[in-house]
Scaffold this motif. Sequence first.
Motif, PDB file in Angstrom:
ATOM      1  N   VAL A 255       4.795   5.849  -5.823  1.00 41.97           N
ATOM      2  CA  VAL A 255       5.464   6.627  -4.776  1.00 41.97           C
ATOM      3  C   VAL A 255       6.214   5.683  -3.830  1.00 41.97           C
ATOM      4  CG1 VAL A 255       5.036   8.077  -2.733  1.00 41.97           C
ATOM      5  CG2 VAL A 255       3.949   8.635  -4.923  1.00 41.97           C
ATOM      6  N   MET A 256       5.594   4.549  -3.509  1.00 43.15           N
ATOM      7  CA  MET A 256       6.255   3.584  -2.617  1.00 43.15           C
ATOM      8  C   MET A 256       7.481   2.961  -3.289  1.00 43.15           C
ATOM      9  SD  MET A 256       4.908   3.590   0.237  1.00 43.15           S
ATOM     10  CE  MET A 256       3.897   5.017   0.446  1.00 43.15           C
ATOM     11  N   VAL A 257       7.372   2.690  -4.577  1.00 42.54           N
ATOM     12  CA  VAL A 257       8.510   2.132  -5.322  1.00 42.54           C
ATOM     13  C   VAL A 257       9.681   3.122  -5.259  1.00 42.54           C
ATOM     14  CG1 VAL A 257       9.321   1.623  -7.690  1.00 42.54           C
ATOM     15  CG2 VAL A 257       7.182   0.632  -6.853  1.00 42.54           C
ATOM     16  N   ALA A 258       9.392   4.380  -5.507  1.00 44.63           N
ATOM     17  CA  ALA A 258      10.459   5.391  -5.516  1.00 44.63           C
ATOM     18  C   ALA A 258      11.061   5.569  -4.123  1.00 44.63           C
ATOM     19  CB  ALA A 258       9.908   6.720  -6.044  1.00 44.63           C
ATOM     20  N   LEU A 259      10.203   5.583  -3.101  1.00 44.59           N
ATOM     21  CA  LEU A 259      10.729   5.746  -1.734  1.00 44.59           C
ATOM     22  C   LEU A 259      11.576   4.534  -1.336  1.00 44.59           C
ATOM     23  CD1 LEU A 259       7.602   7.324   0.017  1.00 44.59           C
ATOM     24  CD2 LEU A 259       9.800   8.466  -0.412  1.00 44.59           C
ATOM     25  N   ALA A 260      11.129   3.341  -1.729  1.00 42.64           N
ATOM     26  CA  ALA A 260      11.911   2.136  -1.411  1.00 42.64           C
ATOM     27  C   ALA A 260      13.271   2.215  -2.104  1.00 42.64           C
ATOM     28  CB  ALA A 260      11.154   0.881  -1.847  1.00 42.64           C
TER      29      ALA A 260
END
Length: 356
Positions: A255-260
């Motif tokens: 999720v953090m990868v996608a948000l970044a």
Amino acid sequence: MNSLDLLLDKLYNTNELSRDELIYVLENLDEEHTQKLFDYARRTRDRYYGNKVYMRGLIEFSNICRMNCLYCGIRAGNSKAERYRLSEEEIFECCREGYALGYRTFVLQSGEDPWYTADRVVSIIARIKKSFPDAAITLSIGERDDDEYRAFFEAGAERYLLRHETASKSLYERLHPGASFDNRRRCLWVLKEIGYQVGAGFIVGLPGQTKQDLVEDLLFLKQLNPHMIGIGPFIPHKETPLGKEKAGTVEDTLVMVALARLLVPDCLLPATTAMGTLHPRGRELALMAGANVVMPNLSPVWARPKYELYQNKICIGEEAAHCRSCIERRINSVSMEVDMGRGDHYKFRQKRDKFA
Ligand code: SAH
């Protein structure tokens, strides 16, 4: 359409969300919206970089470290770690092997090891640049003086990886005894100012880390607007003070990868080794969530088990050529393609093309 859909659409269309909106997203993501988030992240990556995955050959050249990061297996306080240092000649040999395999980016990473004085680092950079002028050199050797950063850049290092680790001051200070939260961030701004392609990034699932903390990480990235973003899950190492803590999760990290990807749409974003360590297809999943870089290991096989940042680190027994083909298969399995070029950031590529 509910408010989560609206927020994801806003993020996709504007690459911006406020602190409260990001918190709302993190607190309300369900399976369906997570898939939508990943889909948007993939589309955004494709818009800038297509389906290419950029390869970086990683050379872990010293595990000697003066710092004491609580999570890290090569921290100074781990007296069980067997320490090693590669000579200039050995580092050069790794590059030579990598170059023959097609690599055009070398990432030189180490603990904060003062034996590598500025002069020694400059000499290593110059040697590699002289033999392989078409390859890019990335340094990842921690905090140094501004003058040293300048000297490395002038010698030919063009990129620098320095994760901010966590954007929460209190958490940072708890995890990095004796280190300065402000200085690490300052270094990132200095590196950018000098002209490096700069990589920041953070660890997901650190003991005590909250959703609010993770939102601060994302907002810091948005503000810094780095060229590269490294995000990986926390994985405990038994010879550290956090050895008995729970690891971060693959799901949270994705999720953090996608948000970044959505907040800094043109960044280069590695599918990290830590992801591959937590899940057999962790790196592929990261590529499916918007990542577009992998960093296969070029370190000498004897040194790899010693560069143990966390437990069960993968790819420690394989020859460089094997890593290269294994990773290519994984990349193709998610309908992406290996790109062995320098893999410059979008903006730097335009700059280079102009001079070409
Ligand atoms: N000395 C360099 C390189 C540090 S090691 C520097 O200061 O930047 C590279 C990265 O490994 C770190 O930035 C950290 O984010 C990550 N790392 C270290 N220990 C870890 C652990 N136990 N779990 C997950 N990531 C870890």
